[in-house]
Write a protein that holds these residues in place. Structure first.
Motif, PDB file in Angstrom:
ATOM      1  N   TYR A  95       0.851  -1.194   0.000  1.00  0.00           N
ATOM      2  CA  TYR A  95       0.000   0.000   0.000  1.00  0.00           C
ATOM      3  C   TYR A  95       0.881   1.236   0.000  1.00  0.00           C
ATOM      4  CZ  TYR A  95      -3.711  -3.323   0.913  1.00  0.00           C
ATOM      5  OH  TYR A  95      -4.578  -4.365   0.804  1.00  0.00           O
ATOM      6  N   ASN A  98       2.567   5.568   4.360  1.00  0.00           N
ATOM      7  CA  ASN A  98       1.622   6.382   5.131  1.00  0.00           C
ATOM      8  C   ASN A  98       0.571   5.540   5.856  1.00  0.00           C
ATOM      9  OD1 ASN A  98       2.745   8.835   4.657  1.00  0.00           O
ATOM     10  ND2 ASN A  98       1.450   9.345   2.905  1.00  0.00           N
ATOM     11  N   GLU A  99       0.438   4.276   5.463  1.00  0.00           N
ATOM     12  CA  GLU A  99      -0.617   3.439   6.071  1.00  0.00           C
ATOM     13  C   GLU A  99      -0.084   2.445   7.100  1.00  0.00           C
ATOM     14  OE1 GLU A  99      -3.800   2.110   3.345  1.00  0.00           O
ATOM     15  OE2 GLU A  99      -2.740   3.257   1.823  1.00  0.00           O
ATOM     16  N   SER A 102      -1.955   3.179  10.442  1.00  0.00           N
ATOM     17  CA  SER A 102      -3.421   3.245  10.378  1.00  0.00           C
ATOM     18  C   SER A 102      -4.037   1.869  10.158  1.00  0.00           C
ATOM     19  CB  SER A 102      -3.883   4.223   9.299  1.00  0.00           C
ATOM     20  OG  SER A 102      -3.326   3.874   8.054  1.00  0.00           O
ATOM     21  N   LYS A 103      -3.403   1.028   9.325  1.00  0.00           N
ATOM     22  CA  LYS A 103      -3.979  -0.304   9.091  1.00  0.00           C
ATOM     23  C   LYS A 103      -3.941  -1.138  10.365  1.00  0.00           C
ATOM     24  CE  LYS A 103      -3.781  -2.723   5.092  1.00  0.00           C
ATOM     25  NZ  LYS A 103      -5.122  -2.599   4.506  1.00  0.00           N
ATOM     26  N   ARG A 106      -6.780   0.100  12.612  1.00  0.00           N
ATOM     27  CA  ARG A 106      -8.115  -0.364  12.203  1.00  0.00           C
ATOM     28  C   ARG A 106      -8.368  -1.796  12.667  1.00  0.00           C
ATOM     29  NH1 ARG A 106      -7.000   2.956   7.542  1.00  0.00           N
ATOM     30  NH2 ARG A 106      -8.197   4.858   7.907  1.00  0.00           N
ATOM     31  N   ASN A 126       2.261   9.155   8.077  1.00  0.00           N
ATOM     32  CA  ASN A 126       1.720   7.923   8.667  1.00  0.00           C
ATOM     33  C   ASN A 126       1.147   8.184  10.068  1.00  0.00           C
ATOM     34  OD1 ASN A 126       4.190   8.335   9.862  1.00  0.00           O
ATOM     35  ND2 ASN A 126       5.090   6.375   9.251  1.00  0.00           N
ATOM     36  N   GLN A 129      -2.297   9.790   9.400  1.00  0.00           N
ATOM     37  CA  GLN A 129      -3.308   8.767   9.054  1.00  0.00           C
ATOM     38  C   GLN A 129      -3.653   7.905  10.261  1.00  0.00           C
ATOM     39  OE1 GLN A 129      -3.356   6.738   5.396  1.00  0.00           O
ATOM     40  NE2 GLN A 129      -2.606   8.471   4.197  1.00  0.00           N
ATOM     41  N   ALA A 133      -7.397   7.206  11.644  1.00  0.00           N
ATOM     42  CA  ALA A 133      -7.909   5.845  11.905  1.00  0.00           C
ATOM     43  C   ALA A 133      -8.372   5.732  13.356  1.00  0.00           C
ATOM     44  CB  ALA A 133      -6.825   4.813  11.614  1.00  0.00           C
TER      45      ALA A 133
END
Ligand SMILES: O=C(CO)[C@@H](O)[C@H](O)[C@H](O)[C@H](O)COP(=O)(O)O
Ligand SMILES: [Zn+2]
Length: 196
Positions: A95, A98-99, A102-103, A106, A126, A129, A133
């Protein structure tokens, strides 16, 4: 170049930043510790993230919660989102960098949990984000920042808490962030276990 003089300069600059911070940060640090205590008493947990030195700060904080700070007491639930290289590299690879936080939020974040978001500039994509999240997951945010607070400051809600170090210098801000983390650990222990 006089190396000793240069070192003395660093020490004095660090002392000055800490002295200035001690004039303005205590109310925010106290509030953040109360937020964390409320979360812990409600069976919640604290997730922490940041980049570079702030990744180290995230781990420093979670280890003091999971193991101990200065006194004997039960382990407290916290987790740094900066340590699982398989997860971090796969998210960044598939991805975007930056994620990477956040992933994880989540998947792991629950309503009432707290995100400890650490960035000296307030502008790390990141970490930004991660805050978004956390809000989606109905978590509250304690943000350790510096400089002008960056884009992170603008994202925070009245339920969150920003602890912004009054400095423009990354190293000086990081040095105060570590002190703030130790204050938070001490205040959490004091409010939960008292008497030391
Ligand atoms: O420790 C240092 C500088 O003292 C560096 O590793 C620093 O943390 C990194 O450059 C970070 O990427 C800076 O990110 P941020 O504090 O602006 O969010
Ligand atoms: Zn550093």
């Amino acid at each position: 170049m006089d190396l000793n003089a240069r070192i003395t300069q660093h020490f004095h600059a660090s002392i000055d930043t800490k002295a200035e911070a001690s004039q303005v940060l205590p109310p925010q640090i106290a509030f953040a510790s109360q937020m964390m205590v409320e979360t812990l008493l409600n069976e919640g947990k604290i997730l922490a993230c940041g980049n570079g030195g702030s990744a180290g700060d995230s781990q420093h904080f979670s280890s003091e919660m999971l193991n101990r700070f200065e006194r004997e007491r039960p382990s407290l639930p916290a987790m740094a989102l900066t340590t699982d290289t398989s997860t971090l590299t796969s998210i960044a690879n598939d991805y975007s960098f930056n994620e990477v936080f956040s992933k994880q939020i989540r998947a792991l974040g629950q309503p009432g949990d707290i995100l400890l978001a650490i960035s000296t500039s307030g502008n790390s994509g990141n970490v930004i984000q991660a805050i978004q999240a956390a809000h989606e997951r109905e978590m509250r945010v304690v943000a350790l920042t510096g400089k002008e607070g960056g884009d992170m400051a603008a994202l925070l809600t009245p339920d969150d808490c920003e602890i912004r170090v009054p400095s423009q210098v990354t190293a000086r801000i990081q040095e105060v962030h570590l002190l703030v983390i130790h204050c938070l650990c001490d205040l959490i222990d004091e409010q939960l276990f008292g008497g030391a």
